[in-house]
Structure formats: C-alpha cells, structure tokens
Design an enzyme around this catalytic site. Structure first.
Site, PDB file in Angstrom:
ATOM      1  N   CYS A 136      62.065  41.735 -24.532  1.00 46.66           N
ATOM      2  CA  CYS A 136      63.090  42.661 -24.041  1.00 46.66           C
ATOM      3  C   CYS A 136      63.588  43.479 -25.232  1.00 46.66           C
ATOM      4  CB  CYS A 136      64.239  41.886 -23.403  1.00 46.66           C
ATOM      5  SG  CYS A 136      65.617  42.915 -22.864  1.00 46.66           S
ATOM      6  N   CYS A 141      66.087  50.026 -20.058  1.00 44.79           N
ATOM      7  CA  CYS A 141      65.069  49.026 -20.384  1.00 44.79           C
ATOM      8  C   CYS A 141      64.379  49.451 -21.669  1.00 44.79           C
ATOM      9  CB  CYS A 141      64.060  48.899 -19.244  1.00 44.79           C
ATOM     10  SG  CYS A 141      62.676  47.786 -19.610  1.00 44.79           S
TER      11      CYS A 141
END
Length: 257
Positions: free
Chosen positions: A74, A196
């Site tokens: 991530c 994101c």
C-alpha cells in the site's frame, strides 16, 4: 485487551497505525482487524498497519486491508508509516524499510513523504485498459469524465468479473490540465477510496507507456488530494519510481477489544 493506536491519513487514504515492535498485537485475528477498521463499530480506516522491528533495516511494514486480511503493498500506507516512524523517533529525515514487496527507501520533510516504489518491468496493454503490478495489481482505464463516472458499480464489476476471486484494484482516469484525475476501487476495501498510492503510481506509468503523456514527473489529482509520481523509463521498464505527497497524524487513541 487494550490497544493503543494512531490514526494517519495520506490524501484521504486512512489507516490505523500500531507500534508492534514488542510483537503484542494478535496478527492472525482477522475478525479483530476487520472490527478495528470498521467505520461504524470500530475506529474506521481503509487498512491497518503494524510497525515492527527489522534485523537489517529501520523497520518492517505489515499491512492489512480493511477486511482483516494481510495484503499486498500500500503506497499511501507506506508513506504514512514513514511519518509514524518519524513521530516515534525510529527515523529522522530518511527511512529504509521492508514491506511485503521488498525494500523501500523514503524521505520525509515538512510532512511530505517521498516513497520509492518497486521497479516495474511489464505493463500489459489491452484495447481499452492497461494492467500492471506496482506492489499491488492494478487495472488502469481511461474514461471521458471520471468525476461523473460510477466508480463503485463499474469497479466492482471489473474487480470480480475480469479478475476473479483474487481480484485487482481498478483505476479510472481522465486527463486534466496538469496531469491526470484518478478514482480507484480497491479490493479488500471493496469500495472506492479517496486515494490509492500504488494505484496513482500505476496510472502514471500506464499513461506514459501508452503515450498519453511524455512527462516523467506527473501530478495526480485523487479525490482526497494531490500526489506526484516521478520515474525513469528504461529498456527494462520503469525504475527510480517515487510517490510523493502529504502524510498526517489525525489522532491517537485507545480501544478495548
């Protein structure tokens, strides 16, 4: 059990951060992690991140999606973890840490974290989209007006219909005056997130690869704020890829589990 946690966000992508250097957190308790990330019955977050000791580097990143399962890299979470490590005094202005996809280097200055992502050797180009892995798998698709696009419905359809049970993150993109506007449906969260990191990185590389831009420093507007991706094209793909943007502590708390 009482858990001390910190809440961080990077362009609206938010995370529960836990200092687990003493290895006291029950890492296999999927139900607990899911509950902590729940926005109605828990703290609320897109994911949970543990900061742990590493034998050779400054620290180790262990990342869980909001559904409670350990997941792939991530980018915004990595940037927030660098800010958290800086807050704890683990690092100062530079960091080197291990994540599920390997070594990451980063710098932090005035709340801005620049995180080096993994090199990308392959971008698969299809008629209407690109697919690549920037630490997590990403589908990148140009649309005419991403601000009006039904990201949840179309993202969910592609996440399951095209990529099956394993899934992929789905990014929809529109070119703007400075760079690109991006909205992302994230697997594991199973919804659109405000930003994101691995997704906007994938978008920048895919847009360069397909000729939508010749720039190697690309501003990206996510729903939660602005990010910048820089990289070097090479014969082997893309290297020296950096994801840069703000990472902010929101609050500290304790929760009884």
């Amino acid at each position: 059990m009482q858990i001390t946690f910190y809440k961080y966000q990077g362009t609206g992508n938010d995370f529960v951060m836990i200092d687990n250097r003493l290895l006291t957190f029950p890492k296999q308790n999927i139900e607990l992690i899911n509950k902590l990330c729940d926005r109605r019955f828990g703290i609320g977050a897109d994911g949970l991140i543990l900061l742990e000791n590493d034998e050779n580097l400054d620290f180790k990143m262990v990342y869980y999606n909001a559904d409670g399962n350990e997941s792939t890299m991530c980018g915004n979470g990595g940037r927030c973890l660098v800010a958290f490590a800086n807050f704890l005094g683990v690092v100062k202005d530079k960091a080197a840490f291990n994540a599920v996809d390997g070594l990451h280097n980063a710098t932090i200055k005035d709340g801005i974290v620049s995180l080096q992502m993994i090199d990308v050797a392959e971008i698969k180009q299809k008629d209407s989209y690109s697919f690549l892995d920037t630490g997590s798998p990403h589908h990148v698709q140009l649309v005419s007006n991403v601000t009006e696009f039904n990201v949840f419905a179309e993202g969910k359809k592609l996440r399951y219909g095209l990529y099956g049970a394993a899934g992929s993150n789905i990014n929809f993109v529109t070119k703007n005056d400075k760079g690109f506007t991006v909205r992302t449906y994230e697997r594991g969260v199973e919804d659109e997130t405000l930003s994101c990191g691995t997704g906007v990185t994938a978008v920048a590389l895919a847009m360069h690869k397909t000729g939508s831009t010749t720039d190697t420093v690309i501003p990206i507007k996510a729903m939660g704020g602005d990010l910048e991706i820089s990289f070097e094209p090479s014969n082997e793909g893309y290297k020296n890829i950096f994801l840069t943007g703000p990472a902010t502590q929101v609050f500290k708390g304790e929760i009884e589990c």
